[in-house]
Design a protein around this motif. Structure first.
Motif, PDB file in Angstrom:
ATOM      1  N   TRP A  21      -5.937   2.300  -5.015  1.00 16.50           N
ATOM      2  CA  TRP A  21      -5.615   3.880  -4.492  1.00 16.50           C
ATOM      3  C   TRP A  21      -6.054   5.327  -5.752  1.00 16.50           C
ATOM      4  O   TRP A  21      -5.386   4.998  -6.336  1.00 16.50           O
ATOM      5  CB  TRP A  21      -4.411   3.987  -3.675  1.00 16.50           C
ATOM      6  CG  TRP A  21      -3.839   3.197  -3.189  1.00 16.50           C
ATOM      7  CD1 TRP A  21      -3.326   1.790  -3.113  1.00 16.50           C
ATOM      8  CD2 TRP A  21      -4.057   3.529  -1.782  1.00 16.50           C
ATOM      9  NE1 TRP A  21      -3.278   1.524  -1.546  1.00 16.50           N
ATOM     10  CE2 TRP A  21      -4.319   2.471  -0.860  1.00 16.50           C
ATOM     11  CE3 TRP A  21      -5.103   4.489  -0.991  1.00 16.50           C
ATOM     12  CZ2 TRP A  21      -3.850   2.728   0.510  1.00 16.50           C
ATOM     13  CZ3 TRP A  21      -4.891   4.522   0.173  1.00 16.50           C
ATOM     14  CH2 TRP A  21      -4.769   3.402   1.668  1.00 16.50           C
ATOM     15  N   LYS A  22      -6.715   5.523  -5.279  1.00 12.38           N
ATOM     16  CA  LYS A  22      -7.004   7.125  -5.786  1.00 12.38           C
ATOM     17  C   LYS A  22      -6.387   8.552  -4.760  1.00 12.38           C
ATOM     18  O   LYS A  22      -6.096   8.661  -3.737  1.00 12.38           O
ATOM     19  CB  LYS A  22      -8.222   7.777  -5.603  1.00 12.38           C
ATOM     20  CG  LYS A  22      -8.301   5.978  -6.791  1.00 12.38           C
ATOM     21  CD  LYS A  22      -8.300   6.907  -8.561  1.00 12.38           C
ATOM     22  CE  LYS A  22      -8.056   5.816  -9.485  1.00 12.38           C
ATOM     23  NZ  LYS A  22      -8.136   6.043 -10.987  1.00 12.38           N
TER      24      LYS A  22
ATOM     25  N   LYS B 143      -8.505   4.059  -0.976  1.00 11.62           N
ATOM     26  CA  LYS B 143      -8.740   2.770  -2.018  1.00 11.62           C
ATOM     27  C   LYS B 143      -9.732   2.476  -1.813  1.00 11.62           C
ATOM     28  O   LYS B 143     -10.648   2.883  -0.867  1.00 11.62           O
ATOM     29  CB  LYS B 143      -7.703   2.046  -0.807  1.00 11.62           C
ATOM     30  CG  LYS B 143      -7.840   1.003  -1.355  1.00 11.62           C
ATOM     31  CD  LYS B 143      -6.559  -0.100  -0.875  1.00 11.62           C
ATOM     32  CE  LYS B 143      -6.514  -0.979  -1.079  1.00 11.62           C
ATOM     33  NZ  LYS B 143      -5.579  -2.080  -0.451  1.00 11.62           N
ATOM     34  N   ARG B 144     -10.637   3.028  -3.238  1.00 10.18           N
ATOM     35  CA  ARG B 144     -11.695   1.832  -4.002  1.00 10.18           C
ATOM     36  C   ARG B 144     -11.210   1.152  -4.571  1.00 10.18           C
ATOM     37  O   ARG B 144     -10.661   1.352  -5.202  1.00 10.18           O
ATOM     38  CB  ARG B 144     -12.506   4.137  -4.077  1.00 10.18           C
ATOM     39  CG  ARG B 144     -12.350   4.489  -3.336  1.00 10.18           C
ATOM     40  CD  ARG B 144     -14.110   5.556  -3.729  1.00 10.18           C
ATOM     41  NE  ARG B 144     -14.162   7.208  -3.164  1.00 10.18           N
ATOM     42  CZ  ARG B 144     -14.010   8.255  -3.692  1.00 10.18           C
ATOM     43  NH1 ARG B 144     -14.678   8.215  -4.136  1.00 10.18           N
ATOM     44  NH2 ARG B 144     -14.814   8.755  -2.156  1.00 10.18           N
TER      45      ARG B 144
ATOM     46  N   VAL C 212       0.799   4.230  -3.051  1.00 15.92           N
ATOM     47  CA  VAL C 212       0.646   5.571  -2.830  1.00 15.92           C
ATOM     48  C   VAL C 212       1.762   6.746  -3.029  1.00 15.92           C
ATOM     49  O   VAL C 212       1.572   7.212  -3.664  1.00 15.92           O
ATOM     50  CB  VAL C 212       0.029   5.858  -1.021  1.00 15.92           C
ATOM     51  CG1 VAL C 212       0.369   7.642  -0.705  1.00 15.92           C
ATOM     52  CG2 VAL C 212      -0.843   5.233  -0.332  1.00 15.92           C
TER      53      VAL C 212
ATOM     54  N   TYR D 206      -5.305  10.250   0.616  1.00 17.58           N
ATOM     55  CA  TYR D 206      -5.522   9.178  -0.492  1.00 17.58           C
ATOM     56  C   TYR D 206      -6.153   8.400   0.438  1.00 17.58           C
ATOM     57  O   TYR D 206      -6.617   8.130   1.563  1.00 17.58           O
ATOM     58  CB  TYR D 206      -3.999   8.292  -0.865  1.00 17.58           C
ATOM     59  CG  TYR D 206      -3.330   8.940  -1.238  1.00 17.58           C
ATOM     60  CD1 TYR D 206      -2.813   9.446  -2.376  1.00 17.58           C
ATOM     61  CD2 TYR D 206      -2.335   9.670  -0.420  1.00 17.58           C
ATOM     62  CE1 TYR D 206      -1.996   9.937  -2.880  1.00 17.58           C
ATOM     63  CE2 TYR D 206      -0.644  10.019  -0.577  1.00 17.58           C
ATOM     64  CZ  TYR D 206      -1.089  10.611  -2.117  1.00 17.58           C
ATOM     65  OH  TYR D 206       0.229  10.850  -2.265  1.00 17.58           O
TER      66      TYR D 206
ATOM     67  N   ASP E 100       0.250  -1.274  -0.071  1.00 19.56           N
ATOM     68  CA  ASP E 100      -0.104  -0.293   0.049  1.00 19.56           C
ATOM     69  C   ASP E 100       1.131   1.152  -0.203  1.00 19.56           C
ATOM     70  O   ASP E 100       0.262   2.322  -0.745  1.00 19.56           O
ATOM     71  CB  ASP E 100      -1.062   0.037   0.875  1.00 19.56           C
ATOM     72  CG  ASP E 100      -2.038  -1.055   0.633  1.00 19.56           C
ATOM     73  OD1 ASP E 100      -2.478  -1.660   0.071  1.00 19.56           O
ATOM     74  OD2 ASP E 100      -2.779  -1.136   1.784  1.00 19.56           O
TER      75      ASP E 100
ATOM     76  N   ARG F 106      -6.076   0.312   6.436  1.00 18.48           N
ATOM     77  CA  ARG F 106      -5.347   0.285   4.944  1.00 18.48           C
ATOM     78  C   ARG F 106      -6.422   0.749   3.707  1.00 18.48           C
ATOM     79  O   ARG F 106      -6.298   0.246   2.981  1.00 18.48           O
ATOM     80  CB  ARG F 106      -5.065  -0.723   4.199  1.00 18.48           C
ATOM     81  CG  ARG F 106      -3.448  -1.371   5.395  1.00 18.48           C
ATOM     82  CD  ARG F 106      -2.704  -2.394   4.326  1.00 18.48           C
ATOM     83  NE  ARG F 106      -3.034  -3.173   3.946  1.00 18.48           N
ATOM     84  CZ  ARG F 106      -3.742  -4.251   4.441  1.00 18.48           C
ATOM     85  NH1 ARG F 106      -3.643  -5.055   5.781  1.00 18.48           N
ATOM     86  NH2 ARG F 106      -4.075  -4.825   3.434  1.00 18.48           N
ATOM     87  N   THR F 107      -7.214   1.805   3.915  1.00 21.56           N
ATOM     88  CA  THR F 107      -8.101   2.289   2.774  1.00 21.56           C
ATOM     89  C   THR F 107      -8.212   4.095   2.875  1.00 21.56           C
ATOM     90  O   THR F 107      -8.127   4.744   1.763  1.00 21.56           O
ATOM     91  CB  THR F 107     -10.238   1.820   3.280  1.00 21.56           C
ATOM     92  OG1 THR F 107     -10.321   2.566   4.628  1.00 21.56           O
ATOM     93  CG2 THR F 107      -9.982   0.249   3.467  1.00 21.56           C
TER      94      THR F 107
END
Length: 166
Positions: free
Chosen positions: A156-157, A151-152, A49, A149, A45, A102-103
């Motif tokens: 990651w966005k 996470k979807r 990022v 950031y 992750d 971690r989202t």
């Protein structure tokens, strides 16, 4: 084999089984919450990022603001200062935190920013300077790129990115 030897062996095996049962249960529980697997997922992750952050800086430097907006979870919320011409990251000047679930993650990155803006207001002298390749104000300074950031669907966005003065 005598009865004494057989009973000693049975007692030994029975005692070994009794001692091994909690260890087996602990090993099974350990496998379910393997710290190595958790650490690996966290490192993956963090790498994702950092890659996203590098892509943002690269696209800003290229002046590709539309391409940079594609990195955002909500592309319509991506706003960039058109005066920014170059963003240079400073080595080892980063803070990155991935939230426990971690989202979500947040990062602070020290950067040097070069800007170029046209001289305002318009007048004939400024117009003549522009025709000669001048008529702009160039500046450089240190700033902090603060980025959140999200996470979807496993990707990651960027939720928010902002260049702040130091």
């Amino acid at each position: 084999m005598t009865d004494q030897t057989a009973s000693t062996r049975r007692a030994f095996l029975k005692g070994g089984a009794i001692l091994a049962a909690p260890l087996t249960a602990a090993t099974a529980a350990h496998a379910a919450t393997d710290p190595a697997a958790e650490r690996l997922a966290l490192l993956e992750d963090e790498k994702a990022v950092r890659g996203l952050q590098a892509a943002l800086v690269q696209r800003l430097n290229a002046g590709a603001h539309d391409a940079a907006a594609e990195l955002f979870a909500e592309p319509q919320n991506a706003a960039f200062d058109p005066a920014v011409r170059r963003v240079t990251t400073e080595a080892d000047a980063e803070f990155l935190e991935v939230q426990p679930g971690r989202t979500q993650a947040s990062a602070r990155l020290a950067v040097s920013v070069a800007t170029e803006a046209p001289v305002e207001p318009w007048c004939p002298l400024v117009d003549m300077a522009r025709q000669q390749g001048e008529g702009v104000v160039r500046a450089a300074g240190r700033r902090v790129l603060e980025t959140d950031y999200v996470k979807r669907d496993g990707v990651w966005k960027i939720a928010r990115a902002e260049l702040r003065a130091v």
